[in-house]
Write a protein that holds these residues in place. Structure first.
Motif, PDB file in Angstrom:
ATOM      1  N   THR A   1      39.565  37.047  40.108  1.00 16.82           N
ATOM      2  CA  THR A   1      40.799  37.246  39.363  1.00 16.82           C
ATOM      3  C   THR A   1      40.667  38.546  38.601  1.00 16.82           C
ATOM      4  N   ARG A   2      41.554  38.788  37.640  1.00 21.19           N
ATOM      5  CA  ARG A   2      41.558  40.104  37.001  1.00 21.19           C
ATOM      6  C   ARG A   2      41.560  40.006  35.484  1.00 21.19           C
ATOM      7  N   GLY A   3      41.012  41.030  34.868  1.00 22.39           N
ATOM      8  CA  GLY A   3      41.063  41.223  33.427  1.00 22.39           C
ATOM      9  C   GLY A   3      41.297  42.700  33.160  1.00 22.39           C
ATOM     10  N   VAL A   4      41.239  43.094  31.894  1.00 23.54           N
ATOM     11  CA  VAL A   4      41.450  44.492  31.522  1.00 23.54           C
ATOM     12  C   VAL A   4      40.371  44.907  30.536  1.00 23.54           C
ATOM     13  N   ALA A   5      39.700  46.019  30.824  1.00 30.11           N
ATOM     14  CA  ALA A   5      38.726  46.602  29.907  1.00 30.11           C
ATOM     15  C   ALA A   5      39.391  47.760  29.177  1.00 30.11           C
ATOM     16  N   LEU A   6      39.449  47.687  27.855  1.00 25.48           N
ATOM     17  CA  LEU A   6      40.094  48.715  27.042  1.00 25.48           C
ATOM     18  C   LEU A   6      39.082  49.750  26.580  1.00 25.48           C
ATOM     19  N   ARG A   7      39.506  51.011  26.638  1.00 22.98           N
ATOM     20  CA  ARG A   7      38.754  52.120  26.036  1.00 22.98           C
ATOM     21  C   ARG A   7      39.762  52.894  25.202  1.00 22.98           C
ATOM     22  N   GLY A   8      39.790  52.608  23.899  1.00 17.46           N
ATOM     23  CA  GLY A   8      40.875  53.104  23.079  1.00 17.46           C
ATOM     24  C   GLY A   8      42.134  52.328  23.421  1.00 17.46           C
ATOM     25  N   ILE A   9      43.249  53.052  23.592  1.00 15.69           N
ATOM     26  CA  ILE A   9      44.460  52.366  24.036  1.00 15.69           C
ATOM     27  C   ILE A   9      44.648  52.502  25.543  1.00 15.69           C
ATOM     28  N   ALA A  10      43.714  53.197  26.197  1.00 15.86           N
ATOM     29  CA  ALA A  10      43.724  53.243  27.660  1.00 15.86           C
ATOM     30  C   ALA A  10      42.962  52.035  28.180  1.00 15.86           C
ATOM     31  N   GLY A  11      43.303  51.585  29.367  1.00 12.37           N
ATOM     32  CA  GLY A  11      42.658  50.411  29.927  1.00 12.37           C
ATOM     33  C   GLY A  11      42.406  50.563  31.412  1.00 12.37           C
ATOM     34  N   HIS A  12      41.462  49.780  31.905  1.00 11.16           N
ATOM     35  CA  HIS A  12      41.121  49.768  33.322  1.00 11.16           C
ATOM     36  C   HIS A  12      41.209  48.337  33.828  1.00 11.16           C
ATOM     37  N   LEU A  13      41.889  48.158  34.934  1.00  9.44           N
ATOM     38  CA  LEU A  13      41.961  46.843  35.554  1.00  9.44           C
ATOM     39  C   LEU A  13      40.582  46.484  36.105  1.00  9.44           C
ATOM     40  N   VAL A  14      40.135  45.281  35.784  1.00  5.24           N
ATOM     41  CA  VAL A  14      38.793  44.835  36.157  1.00  5.24           C
ATOM     42  C   VAL A  14      38.901  43.616  37.070  1.00  5.24           C
ATOM     43  N   ASP A  15      38.166  43.635  38.170  1.00  7.48           N
ATOM     44  CA  ASP A  15      38.041  42.457  39.028  1.00  7.48           C
ATOM     45  C   ASP A  15      36.929  41.560  38.478  1.00  7.48           C
ATOM     46  N   ILE A  16      37.277  40.324  38.148  1.00  8.80           N
ATOM     47  CA  ILE A  16      36.296  39.352  37.663  1.00  8.80           C
ATOM     48  C   ILE A  16      35.889  38.499  38.864  1.00  8.80           C
ATOM     49  N   GLU A  17      34.704  38.741  39.377  1.00  4.84           N
ATOM     50  CA  GLU A  17      34.225  38.071  40.579  1.00  4.84           C
ATOM     51  C   GLU A  17      33.219  36.984  40.206  1.00  4.84           C
ATOM     52  N   CYS A  18      33.340  35.830  40.818  1.00  6.94           N
ATOM     53  CA  CYS A  18      32.400  34.728  40.586  1.00  6.94           C
ATOM     54  C   CYS A  18      31.856  34.256  41.932  1.00  6.94           C
ATOM     55  N   HIS A  19      30.543  34.173  42.015  1.00  7.53           N
ATOM     56  CA  HIS A  19      29.869  33.674  43.215  1.00  7.53           C
ATOM     57  C   HIS A  19      29.157  32.367  42.872  1.00  7.53           C
ATOM     58  N   VAL A  20      29.417  31.340  43.667  1.00 12.75           N
ATOM     59  CA  VAL A  20      28.743  30.052  43.495  1.00 12.75           C
ATOM     60  C   VAL A  20      27.634  29.968  44.541  1.00 12.75           C
ATOM     61  N   GLY A  21      26.386  29.912  44.073  1.00 15.38           N
ATOM     62  CA  GLY A  21      25.255  29.883  44.983  1.00 15.38           C
ATOM     63  C   GLY A  21      24.467  28.596  44.879  1.00 15.38           C
ATOM     64  N   ARG A  22      23.456  28.508  45.729  1.00 21.03           N
ATOM     65  CA  ARG A  22      22.557  27.357  45.709  1.00 21.03           C
ATOM     66  C   ARG A  22      21.374  27.680  44.809  1.00 21.03           C
ATOM     67  N   GLY A  23      20.908  26.686  44.109  1.00 19.31           N
ATOM     68  CA  GLY A  23      19.764  26.883  43.236  1.00 19.31           C
ATOM     69  C   GLY A  23      19.966  26.214  41.904  1.00 19.31           C
ATOM     70  N   LEU A  24      19.077  26.534  40.987  1.00 18.19           N
ATOM     71  CA  LEU A  24      19.142  25.947  39.664  1.00 18.19           C
ATOM     72  C   LEU A  24      20.403  26.408  38.936  1.00 18.19           C
ATOM     73  N   PRO A  25      20.932  25.553  38.035  1.00 22.17           N
ATOM     74  CA  PRO A  25      22.134  25.953  37.281  1.00 22.17           C
ATOM     75  C   PRO A  25      21.906  27.262  36.529  1.00 22.17           C
ATOM     76  N   ALA A  26      22.873  28.137  36.590  1.00 18.65           N
ATOM     77  CA  ALA A  26      22.785  29.441  35.921  1.00 18.65           C
ATOM     78  C   ALA A  26      24.189  29.949  35.642  1.00 18.65           C
ATOM     79  N   PHE A  27      24.277  30.903  34.731  1.00 17.68           N
ATOM     80  CA  PHE A  27      25.564  31.492  34.354  1.00 17.68           C
ATOM     81  C   PHE A  27      25.265  32.931  33.931  1.00 17.68           C
ATOM     82  N   ASP A  28      25.298  33.837  34.891  1.00 16.80           N
ATOM     83  CA  ASP A  28      24.911  35.225  34.648  1.00 16.80           C
ATOM     84  C   ASP A  28      26.131  36.137  34.766  1.00 16.80           C
ATOM     85  N   ILE A  29      26.227  37.107  33.827  1.00 16.15           N
ATOM     86  CA  ILE A  29      27.340  38.060  33.805  1.00 16.15           C
ATOM     87  C   ILE A  29      26.767  39.466  33.889  1.00 16.15           C
TER      88      ILE A  29
END
Length: 512
Positions: A6-34
């Motif tokens: 999905t999408r979010g917005v990263a602001l730098r001052g009053i200018a902004g950049h559209l950001v793709d927020i990507e999430c991958h669900v993998g196999r393994g121990l529970p984790a939550f990394d950004i």
């Protein structure tokens, strides 16, 4: 394994950049990394998102979740990515339709109970999303009015993550419904001003200087004893300025959104008036701070008036920090990993006493200051700063005769003259990209076809030869002379206009 985006917005001052927020669900121990250069607040998102998802009857605790905020090279600040991270995770886990969430920007903080909460900077974020081609945003309920100010963007909301999940699952073709109308986004009425220039008794020269400043966008210094009306005059400058255009109002509101001072409803077309206390720091005046770089008072006054009362009491470094923004119309705050630019096209109004006791001008017998104290006080307003102030005027004490005079012209009457003068300037300069005389580069006014005859500029030329004005001051006198001509309906300045501008250039300087 699956991926949700999905999408979010990263602001730098009053200018902004559209950001793709990507999430991958993998196999393994529970984790939550950004990944993707998150700041401290964003690195704490896992705790908020996990708790909010539990409140929405969806658990992420047993999943190995890896998030990427792309482009990863842009720093990301704040808690406004919480909702986007939660939605991307739910889409990757199959709880939400992957296609439905991909093109929507989600801008809200999540509470531990799943509630969608307000975040600062929604307006510039939605503006950035619109300019990048994103036509649908989801915001917290209290941010709906702010997001609706941007034309061409569909705004949706929900009170909680649980409600948003239900809305996504029940929406036809995955299209979320628009947020209900809660308040008008039409411009707020401009006649709510509570002060009027007719309130000022006497001070005819200062009132004329105020009109001249408003007509051409010139900086102004009011110098006089306490109680002479300097603050009253400064506060009434915005009442004679033309209303902002919608584009200008959105730029101003974008800055205000970052500091959480949005109006309760509608677009405010009255130019902003910002008056920081003389104890303000450099960061408070021009912007900065640790962590996220926030706009200062000079940016909050964009397209309006920055008033520094008791200007000589401000710190020397604070006043010197204004020199670059006054010339360029923007503030650039440099940090180790980024540079943040904020707009800062303002009219500066300074008010100062002639000496520490305030009685230095006019009736000198009342002054209790030693000569060394007066010289030190005068030095607080440096020459390079005053060289950028076009109009410097004395504001004497009000006499009994002034109190009994008939009321002077109202703000509405003066504003009509200001609008007419600005229209003349716009017709003259719009092909070159300028709107006001104060924006015209000096070399343009010194060359054909705008160069004035030597007989008209004789007094100014002599002042330059004698070192009484700098070359910057020479150019600013020319700009002021053109504004005087516009106010008086003349096509070009006369020797009288140049003489008046030269007089205003120097007479208000703090006495040594």
């Amino acid at each position: 394994m699956s991926v949700g985006v999905t999408r979010g917005v990263a602001l730098r001052g009053i200018a902004g950049h559209l950001v793709d927020i990507e999430c991958h669900v993998g196999r393994g121990l529970p984790a939550f990394d950004i990944s993707g250069l998150p700041d401290t607040a964003l690195r704490q998102a896992p705790q908020r998102v996990r708790a909010a998802c539990l409140s929405a009857d969806v658990s992420l605790n047993s999943r190995q979740l890896t998030f990427n905020l792309s482009p990863a090279s842009i720093p990301k600040h704040g808690t406004g990515f919480d909702l986007g991270i939660a939605v991307a995770a739910l889409a990757a886990c199959g709880e939400l339709p992957v296609g439905a969430v991909r093109g929507i920007a989600h801008l809200a903080e999540l509470g531990l109970d799943g509630r969608l909460r307000h975040v600062a900077g929604v307006l510039p974020a939605v503006l950035a999303a619109q300019r990048s081609g994103c036509a649908h945003v989801v915001v917290a309920p209290e941010d709906v009015v702010e997001a609706r100010l941007v034309d061409g963007v569909r705004v949706s909301t929900a009170t909680s993550l649980h409600g948003l999940v239900k809305a996504y699952r029940g929406a036809p073709r995955g299209l979320l419904p628009e947020a209900p109308e809660t308040s008008s986004s039409t411009p707020a009425p401009a006649d709510e001003r509570r002060v009027d220039l007719a309130d000022v008794s006497g001070q005819h020269e200062a009132r004329a200087a105020l009109m001249l400043a408003a007509a051409g966008g010139h900086h102004l210094l009011l110098n006089g004893p306490p109680g002479s009306g300097k603050t009253m005059l400064a506060e009434r400058l915005v009442t004679i300025l033309p209303p902002l255009t919608r584009e200008q109002a959105l730029e101003t509101l974008a800055v205000r959104s970052l500091v959480g001072s949005m109006p309760s409803r509608g677009i405010d077309l009255v130019p902003p008036f910002v008056a920081p206390h003389h104890s303000a720091s450099v960061a408070a005046l021009v912007g900065g701070g640790s962590g996220a770089v926030l706009p200062g008072a000079v940016s909050q006054a964009h397209h309006g008036v920055l008033f520094l009362d008791e200007a000589a009491e401000f710190g020397g470094a604070v006043l010197q920090a204004l020199r670059q923004p006054l010339e360029s119309g923007q503030v650039v705050v440099a940090r180790a990993r980024e540079q943040v630019a904020y707009p800062a096209r303002v009219q500066l109004v300074l008010a100062a006493n002639p000496c520490p006791c305030g009685e230095g001008h006019g009736k000198g017998l009342l002054c209790r200051c030693r000569p060394t104290e007066r010289r030190a006080y005068a030095a607080r307003l440096s020459g390079p700063l005053l060289d950028r102030v076009d109009i410097q005027v004395q504001v004497p004490k009000v006499s009994l005769a002034d109190l009994h005079e008939a009321p002077s012209d109202s703000s509405a009457d003066v504003a009509e003259r200001v609008v007419s003068a600005r229209a003349s300037q716009r017709r003259r300069w719009e092909m070159q990209g300028w709107q006001l005389n104060s924006q015209v580069p000096g070399p343009v006014l010194r060359r054909t076809p705008w160069r004035l005859p030597s007989a008209t500029t004789a007094a100014l030329d002599r002042a330059l030869d004698l070192g009484q004005v700098t070359l910057r001051g020479y150019d600013r006198v020319l700009r002021l002379a053109w504004t005087s001509a516009d106010l008086n309906g003349r096509g070009t300045p006369s020797a009288t206009d140049v003489g008046l501008a030269l007089m205003y250039r120097t007479q208000g300087a703090v006495a040594a």
